[in-house]
Design a protein around this motif. Structure first.
Motif, mmCIF file in Angstrom:
data_model
loop_
_atom_site.group_PDB
_atom_site.id
_atom_site.type_symbol
_atom_site.label_atom_id
_atom_site.label_comp_id
_atom_site.label_asym_id
_atom_site.label_seq_id
_atom_site.Cartn_x
_atom_site.Cartn_y
_atom_site.Cartn_z
ATOM 1 N N ALA A 36 0.800 -1.230 0.000
ATOM 2 C CA ALA A 36 0.000 0.000 0.000
ATOM 3 C C ALA A 36 0.833 1.281 0.000
ATOM 4 O O ALA A 36 0.273 2.382 -0.089
ATOM 5 N N HIS A 37 2.167 1.154 0.106
ATOM 6 C CA HIS A 37 2.983 2.371 0.047
ATOM 7 C C HIS A 37 4.433 2.041 -0.300
ATOM 8 O O HIS A 37 5.089 1.275 0.403
ATOM 9 N N CYS A 38 4.902 2.657 -1.387
ATOM 10 C CA CYS A 38 6.292 2.449 -1.804
ATOM 11 C C CYS A 38 6.722 3.665 -2.637
ATOM 12 O O CYS A 38 5.892 4.459 -3.069
ATOM 13 N N HIS A 39 8.033 3.824 -2.790
ATOM 14 C CA HIS A 39 8.585 4.796 -3.747
ATOM 15 C C HIS A 39 9.613 3.993 -4.549
ATOM 16 O O HIS A 39 10.722 3.751 -4.062
ATOM 17 N N THR A 40 9.252 3.562 -5.741
ATOM 18 C CA THR A 40 10.088 2.545 -6.407
ATOM 19 C C THR A 40 11.492 3.036 -6.756
ATOM 20 O O THR A 40 12.443 2.264 -6.686
ATOM 21 N N ILE A 194 -1.614 10.629 1.282
ATOM 22 C CA ILE A 194 -0.859 11.737 1.884
ATOM 23 C C ILE A 194 -0.057 11.194 3.075
ATOM 24 O O ILE A 194 -0.576 10.418 3.876
ATOM 25 N N HIS A 195 1.239 11.564 3.156
ATOM 26 C CA HIS A 195 2.029 11.195 4.328
ATOM 27 C C HIS A 195 1.531 12.021 5.521
ATOM 28 O O HIS A 195 1.338 13.231 5.388
ATOM 29 N N VAL A 196 1.361 11.373 6.666
ATOM 30 C CA VAL A 196 0.865 12.090 7.850
ATOM 31 C C VAL A 196 1.644 11.666 9.096
ATOM 32 O O VAL A 196 1.739 10.475 9.407
ATOM 33 N N VAL A 231 -0.510 7.964 5.201
ATOM 34 C CA VAL A 231 0.647 7.071 5.275
ATOM 35 C C VAL A 231 1.375 7.321 6.600
ATOM 36 O O VAL A 231 1.611 8.481 6.965
ATOM 37 N N HIS A 232 1.706 6.286 7.312
ATOM 38 C CA HIS A 232 2.455 6.275 8.578
ATOM 39 C C HIS A 232 1.577 6.569 9.801
ATOM 40 O O HIS A 232 1.366 5.693 10.622
ATOM 41 N N CYS A 233 1.147 7.816 9.992
ATOM 42 C CA CYS A 233 0.296 8.184 11.139
ATOM 43 C C CYS A 233 0.869 7.678 12.463
ATOM 44 O O CYS A 233 0.165 7.062 13.272
ATOM 45 N N THR A 282 5.636 -1.251 2.275
ATOM 46 C CA THR A 282 7.064 -1.423 2.552
ATOM 47 C C THR A 282 7.766 -0.084 2.681
ATOM 48 O O THR A 282 8.836 0.004 3.265
ATOM 49 N N ASP A 283 7.169 0.972 2.067
ATOM 50 C CA ASP A 283 7.862 2.235 1.844
ATOM 51 C C ASP A 283 9.025 1.980 0.875
ATOM 52 O O ASP A 283 9.168 0.874 0.355
ATOM 53 N N GLY A 284 9.869 2.979 0.639
ATOM 54 C CA GLY A 284 10.907 2.844 -0.382
ATOM 55 C C GLY A 284 11.972 1.813 -0.021
ATOM 56 O O GLY A 284 12.194 1.507 1.152
HETATM 57 ZN ZN ZN Z 1 6.545 7.509 1.649
#
Ligand code: ZN
Length: 454
Positions: A36-40, A194-196, A231-233, A282-284
């Motif tokens: 659900a969240h990555c920066h390839t 949105i990153h939060v 994202v994160h929270c 996973t995030d980046g």
């Molecule tokens: Zn991110």
């Protein structure tokens, strides 16, 4: 099981097999996992910024090294990350993408890479206007909104790629940019990302600049609702958790990345209790540094245990659900479940693998014990993209050779523990691109015979 048109058409017993049928003796079929969240592109930076705090990682690695990536390198990084994810059983990836260069061509290159490698993609199109960030990330609000709208429209009928707006964060996007992202999501009927509250400093800063903590601020902007994936929270107070649940907002939770960067621990049981829907990311690739949602399931459960000092804090079935069905649901995808009518995104695991022994409880073993080596076959939209542990869509050896060629001579900035950068490189080592002038303090290239990491 019969697959048709990218979906599971039927699940039934068969007495006879046809020549085109695939039999999976000794294997278990699972729903594909959802990242659900990555920066390839960050996979290309893996190993460069390890052992730094968030600001050090961002300012000494992320910003300067992301300046080196032209469109070909962005596509290569995406292919590299997608290939690794598929091998680890992730059939959907959100790429929160923000190297726009004031256009959509780079994002299109990522979408094309996903198609070629064969993964389902949610391209979360970044919308960024904080002046502290590199210029190529930034756009005026009207341009970002127009380009995002155009990209959504261009891929509306795409079977395996969808575009959703992604105003970066309360600190990376202005109030007008965040509102523009939300308005687009409303108008185009999509989710938005949105990153939060990833770091503690963000709450203090948002409070100072906008007079409210991040979730309250987003609520005041009118964007906190069922379309939002925060994202994160990590740093939410009790009231913000309740508010997020009351507004039916969703969370993309990245436990490994939060640990890697020393962010803190998101309060998952409390968020679930409040009604927040949750998926796992996973995030980046340079803040984890693995790309496996199965790994994130395990970390989700373990991290909550250690936070509340209770081995029963979050069980395997819940962790598995977050990494599959719940992740798909928060993205608006019909995936993450093996059932007629659902998308045919599937993973086969080898029950003979040692990590799935003894054969006691398969679900628990998948979450807590399984090696990614046990993933043998992967289908995305009914297409078999991994077969007997090998990618069938791209030549993985050639892909890795291209990654080595691109990153030859890259090394961690001084003062980072790890590989030493030597001033002299191997003959023929790639020279830094002109943009390297912005990477003050870097010494290039690295000697190739030295260990890349400790
Ligand atoms: Zn991110």
């Amino acid at each position: 099981m019969t697959l048709a048109g990218g979906r599971i058409a039927a699940i039934d017993r068969v007495d006879r097999t046809e020549p085109a049928d695939v039999t999976l003796a000794g294997k278990a079929l699972l729903p594909g996992t959802v990242n659900a969240h990555c920066h390839t592109f960050q996979s290309l930076l893996r190993g460069l910024g390890d052992d730094l705090d968030f600001a050090g990682w961002r300012d000494r690695v992320l910003y300067p090294f992301s300046e080196r990536l032209d469109r070909g390198a962005i596509a290569l990084g995406a292919s590299f990350a997608f290939a690794e994810m598929l091998r680890h059983g992730a059939t959907t990836c959100v790429d929160f993408f923000y190297l726009q260069d004031e256009g959509n061509e780079n994002a299109e290159a990522v979408i094309e890479a996903a198609r070629a490698v064969g993964i389902r993609l949610v391209l979360a199109r970044g919308m960024y206007d904080w002046e502290g960030a590199p210029k190529r990330y930034r756009e005026p609000v009207a341009d970002a909104a127009r380009r995002t709208r155009e990209l959504i429209a261009a891929h509306r009928d795409d079977e395996t790629a969808v575009v959703q707006p992604a105003p970066h964060s309360p600190h990376g996007a202005s109030a007008a940019m965040i509102r523009a992202g939300w308005e687009l999501a409303e108008a185009e009927d999509t989710r938005f990302h949105i990153h939060v509250a990833e770091g503690r400093y963000e709450g203090e800063r948002t409070l100072q600049e906008h007079g409210a903590t991040p979730i309250r601020y987003l609520d005041r902007l009118g964007v906190l609702g069922p379309r939002m994936l925060g994202v994160h929270c990590v740093w939410l107070d009790d009231e913000e958790i309740e508010l997020m649940g009351a507004r039916r907002a969703a969370l993309a939770y990245c436990p490994s990345s939060n640990m890697f960067l020393g962010d803190g621990i998101t309060r998952i049981p409390e968020l679930r209790k409040a009604g927040v829907r949750i998926g796992l990311g996973t995030d980046g690739g340079c803040t984890n540094n693995r790309l496996s949602v199965f790994e994130e399931m395990r970390m989700t459960s373990l991290l909550q245990r250690v936070r509340v000092l209770d081995g029963a804090a979050l069980d395997a079935a819940t962790a598995f659900e977050l990494g599959t069905r719940s992740g798909a649901e928060i993205l608006g995808l019909d995936a993450g479940v093996i059932a007629p009518g659902r998308l045919a995104d599937l993973v086969a695991v080898d029950l003979d693998d040692a990590s799935l022994h003894p054969r006691t409880d398969l679900l628990k073993s998948v979450v807590y014990a399984m090696s990614d080596r046990a993933v043998t076959d992967v289908w995305v939209h009914g297409r078999r993209v991994v077969e007997s542990g090998r990618l069938v869509t791209v030549d993985e050896r050639r892909l890795l050779a291209r990654v080595r060629e691109l990153t030859q001579g890259w090394c961690a900035p001084p003062a980072v523990a790890g590989p030493k950068c030597e001033p002299q490189g191997r003959p023929g080592a790639a020279a830094p691109r002109p943009e390297a002038s912005e990477t003050k303090g870097l010494r290039l290239p690295r000697r190739d015979d030295e260990p890349w990491s400790t």
